[in-house]
Design a protein around this motif. Structure first.
Motif, mmCIF file in Angstrom:
data_model
loop_
_atom_site.group_PDB
_atom_site.id
_atom_site.type_symbol
_atom_site.label_atom_id
_atom_site.label_comp_id
_atom_site.label_asym_id
_atom_site.label_seq_id
_atom_site.Cartn_x
_atom_site.Cartn_y
_atom_site.Cartn_z
ATOM 1 N N PRO A 1 0.706 -1.155 -0.058
ATOM 2 C CA PRO A 1 -0.096 0.103 0.134
ATOM 3 C C PRO A 1 0.880 1.419 -0.041
ATOM 4 N N MET B 1 2.320 1.743 -3.323
ATOM 5 C CA MET B 1 1.140 2.280 -4.434
ATOM 6 C C MET B 1 0.680 3.782 -4.244
ATOM 7 N N GLY C 1 -5.008 6.739 -0.513
ATOM 8 C CA GLY C 1 -4.575 5.739 -1.393
ATOM 9 C C GLY C 1 -4.217 4.661 -0.327
ATOM 10 N N TYR D 1 -7.432 2.790 0.188
ATOM 11 C CA TYR D 1 -8.020 1.888 -0.705
ATOM 12 C C TYR D 1 -7.150 0.644 -0.920
ATOM 13 N N ALA D 2 -5.960 0.694 -0.838
ATOM 14 C CA ALA D 2 -5.101 -0.471 -0.967
ATOM 15 C C ALA D 2 -5.080 -1.381 0.278
ATOM 16 N N VAL E 1 -8.382 -3.426 -0.525
ATOM 17 C CA VAL E 1 -8.181 -4.541 -1.678
ATOM 18 C C VAL E 1 -7.218 -5.454 -1.116
ATOM 19 N N VAL F 1 -9.957 -7.157 -6.549
ATOM 20 C CA VAL F 1 -10.436 -5.904 -6.957
ATOM 21 C C VAL F 1 -11.904 -5.879 -7.573
ATOM 22 N N GLY G 1 -12.852 -3.595 -4.865
ATOM 23 C CA GLY G 1 -12.591 -2.436 -5.813
ATOM 24 C C GLY G 1 -13.760 -1.823 -6.106
ATOM 25 N N VAL H 1 -14.269 0.797 -3.742
ATOM 26 C CA VAL H 1 -13.288 1.795 -3.786
ATOM 27 C C VAL H 1 -13.512 2.901 -4.617
ATOM 28 N N MET I 1 -5.497 8.052 -7.289
ATOM 29 C CA MET I 1 -5.260 6.622 -6.271
ATOM 30 C C MET I 1 -6.306 5.777 -6.512
ATOM 31 N N SER J 1 -5.421 1.859 -7.458
ATOM 32 C CA SER J 1 -6.133 0.892 -6.411
ATOM 33 C C SER J 1 -6.440 -0.199 -7.517
ATOM 34 N N LEU K 1 -2.007 -1.624 -7.715
ATOM 35 C CA LEU K 1 -2.030 -2.646 -6.593
ATOM 36 C C LEU K 1 -2.112 -4.057 -7.087
#
Length: 759
Positions: free
Chosen positions: A216, A219, A256, A259-260, A263, A285, A289, A292, A328, A332, A336
């Motif tokens: 994360p 990313m 960022g 969100y990472a 996931v 994802v 995702g 996200v 971001m 993600s 990612l």
């Protein structure tokens, strides 16, 4: 279907990770090169169409007096505290030399002449506002051209000259002015590093793996590099406010990494079930995702809603921050999963969950599996399950208690006072603060915030004398500098000094009185016009406009969020509850900001040396950003609750299971955001402190009191009506890529989905 599209995108990135990573490297490199080649420098333009201060600025620009350019001031006093310029020839000679050397700097149009005022006599010096009445403090005012013709090198040249003269002259030399405000480096570099380190530590504790913690962070760094570079390119096209990079870094790092984290947590769940890493990344994802994308879209649209204020610098600042958030979101769902595919099975080996899942699959036939302790994640989920179950058994108590707590924290908002912290709120380590204090000591507090009255007296020769007389007689005005009249245009500029400081409410009252009573009375019904400008007036005007437009922004963001959540969750009460609870958490954050910055409660903990008003544009910015960020957790949590409800058809089970399974991730994500935001709260600039503390406080409240207490309590009280949707509305709402009717990528033989609609 959005889930299917995300599944293909994530799985494709995981299958060809190095291609995707190389593509992001190319994009980041091109963005940085574009920033170097075409980027501009951030600039603050605290004006807006239709404001009286903007009309004054337009008149001043027409007159070409030079007052529309940048300024600086060099404030000096003899090193011997008992000495004055009147009785110290060495200090007078040093002052002459200082004026001469400042005047020789590149791009300097001219300076004031306190040495000449001394030679003319004490009374003249005092009237000119260049030497204090006791002769101890002198001010050299430096006039520069418009900001477009200047750069940071001009500020560096002035600062370097000050350093040299301090060593050579018997004077204490301090500096300030708009040149410092425009070209001083914004806070953020050290704060970003502190925030990243804190986030890395929390991620390591959450996952117990250096690899899982690094992904994360990596990313977010990629996304932030591209986002800030893009912001710099935007600054080459239009004026991007100086706070935008700091705010963009703050919000970009927070969302960022969050969100990472969402996931990555799903990816590890799939690895624990024995899925291939590339398939696990694709499914992660597709499932995590989707929230996200929705949450990121909400953040972007909320921030872009700042355009309703009709204040250009806020609109551009919101656009710049939105670009970072959007990047971001893209990272993600592309970069990612590429990282996850490249990491392969190492993420499973890193933690207990992966080891247990693999052991259960690879045990020898006929031989019982060796018993292992419960996975750390399972233990945490069990703890949260007990807590949510406890709240659900006492929903009225927890709902009323939590709401009362947040309403109490909101009460200080009734005393909210907007303004702009000036150099007087900076730490004493800054030369701008020391110059500010010297000027206030020698000439009065209003000298730090002069007003500029621009008047067009064409056709009424006596109007200018009446204006000057009326302004001098006003009780809120301490002194008036000599009037400058441009012969070509007939426009006069009058610099006046209030009796109170720029941050004082009395100064805003004086500005309002000049506009509504003093100037209209002096002008009468003649053809002359007069407008009040200057930095203090501009900021007062912007503050008033943002206060007037804040209800419009609130209504627009609430309506947009309600509609989006209704589309996502196919419910009326869930989105209504969400927007009301988000309002509670944001109101509590506002209240705490007022208590800290206006009342001084705990201000020393973040390095605040004096109480200051809330920056005029921050409440609107914070509302847009916080409402979007709080929707991150709302969408992530309710998506899981909705999944459980569609699977079981039981509201109570869905609440307990959905909240408990997301609680650990939401708590970790909130801790990361709070750590990132608090790292900015200790910056020197009060505006950065306000952004940092306001965001950190709201996220902490939202992820604890709101998500873990109020949400399960209110959803328990609402029961099955949580998912109520009128039949006629259900037919009108679109399905597919927005609603939860979208195919869930992790379901293979899904149970029948219960529906609760008004038939």
């Amino acid at each position: 279907m959005l889930s299917k599209a995300l599944l293909r995108l994530g799985a494709g990135a995981a299958r060809r990770p190095w291609r995707v990573i190389a593509a992001w490297l190319v994009v980041a490199t091109l963005a940085v090169l574009a920033a170097v080649a075409f980027g501009g420098r951030n600039a603050d333009s605290m004006t807006a169409p239709g404001l009286d201060s903007q009309r004054a600025a337009e008149l001043i620009e027409r007159a070409g007096t030079g007052q529309e350019g940048m300024t600086a001031q060099v404030v000096v006093t003899p090193l011997d505290g008992a000495t004055t310029f009147f009785d110290h020839d060495g200090a007078r000679t040093a002052l002459v030399r200082l004026q001469t050397e400042v005047r020789r700097l590149p791009h300097v149009l001219g300076t004031s002449d306190p040495a000449g005022a001394l030679d003319a006599g004490g009374d003249t010096a005092v009237r000119g506002g260049l030497v204090s009445a006791d002769g101890r403090i002198a001010v050299v005012r430096v006039q520069y051209p418009d900001q477009s013709r200047l750069s940071a090198e001009d500020l560096d040249a002035l600062v370097d000259l000050g350093k040299r003269l301090r060593a050579e002259l018997p004077l204490r030399v301090e500096m300030g002015g708009s040149l410092f405000y425009a070209f001083s480096d914004a806070d953020g570099g050290a704060s970003e590093l502190i925030g990243l380190l804190a986030a890395a530590a929390i991620l390591f504790l959450a996952f117990g793996s250096l690899v899982a913690a690094a992904l994360p962070i990596g990313m977010a760094v990629f996304g932030l590099t591209v986002g800030v570079a893009t912001m710099t390119v935007l600054a080459g096209v239009t004026d991007v406010p100086t706070f935008a990079p700091v705010l963009g870094s703050m919000v970009g790092l927070g969302v960022g990494i969050d969100y990472a984290l969402f996931v990555l947590a799903r990816h590890r769940e799939y690895l624990a079930r024995g899925l291939d890493p590339r398939e696990a990344a694709g499914r992660a994802v597709a499932t995590a995702g989707r929230p996200v994308v929705f949450a990121g879209g909400t953040v972007v649209v909320s921030i872009l809603g700042l355009a309703v204020a009709n204040v250009p610098f806020m609109t551009v600042g919101g656009l710049a921050v939105s670009i970072v958030v959007l990047i971001m979101v893209v990272a993600s769902v592309t970069l990612l999963p590429a990282f996850l595919g490249a990491a392969g099975p190492r993420l499973a080996r890193a933690g207990r969950i992966g080891r247990i899942g693999r052991a259960l699959q690879t045990r020898r036939p006929g031989r019982p599996a060796r018993r292992r302790p419960p996975a750390a994640g399972a233990a945490h989920a069990a703890g949260w399950r007990r807590w949510i179950g406890h709240v659900s058994r006492h929903p009225v108590l927890y709902a009323v208690g939590a709401a009362a707590l947040l309403l109490t924290a909101t009460l200080p908002v009734l005393g909210l006072r907007v303004g702009l912290p000036d150099d007087g709120s900076l730490p004493l380590s800054r030369t701008e603060r020391r110059a500010y204090d010297l000027v206030a000591e020698g000439f009065g507090p209003g000298t730090n915030g002069p007003l500029v009255i621009a008047a067009d007296a064409t056709g009424d020769p006596g109007a200018l004398d009446r204006i000057v007389g009326a302004v001098v007689a006003d009780p809120g005005i301490a002194s008036v500098a000599p009037t400058h009249v441009d012969r070509a245009t007939g426009i006069a500029t009058l610099v006046v000094f209030p009796t109170t400081g720029p941050q004082d409410k009395a100064t805003a009252d004086t500005i309002a009185r000049l506009r509504t009573v003093v100037l209209p009375t002096a002008i009468g019904h003649g053809p002359a016009t007069a407008h009040v400008g200057g930095a203090a007036a501009s900021l007062s005007d912007v503050g008033r406009r943002t206060s007037e437009r804040l209800p419009v922004l609130v209504a627009a963001v609430l309506a947009m969020s309600f509609l989006l959540l209704m589309l996502v969750f196919r419910s009326v009460l869930v989105p209504l509850k969400a927007v009301l609870l988000n309002l509670l958490s944001i109101g509590a954050a506002y209240g705490i900001m007022v208590a800290v910055f206006q009342w001084g409660w705990g201000g020393a903990l973040i390095g605040l040396e004096a109480t200051v008003p809330i920056v005029s544009f921050i409440p609107m910015f914070l509302f847009a950003i916080l409402f979007g960020l709080s929707m991150d957790y709302e969408v992530f949590l309710l998506s899981r609750v909705r999944e459980e409800y569609l699977r079981t058809g039981d509201n109570g089970t869905a609440i307990v299971e959905g909240v408990s399974r997301t609680a650990r991730i939401i708590t970790s994500a909130a801790l990361i955001m709070v750590a990132v935001f608090l790292s900015f709260a200790v910056a020197e600039d009060p505006s950065t402190k306000m952004f940092g503390l306001g965001l950190a406080t709201a996220i902490f409240i939202d992820a604890t009191v709101v998500r873990m207490v109020l949400v399960p309590a209110t959803m328990t009280l609402l029961g099955r009506t949580n998912w109520w949707l009128p039949t006629w509305l259900d037919r009108m709402l679109p399905r597919g890529p927005v609603g939860t009717e979208d195919t869930d990528a992790e379901s293979t033989d899904e149970a029948p989905r219960p529906r609760l609609v008004d038939r």
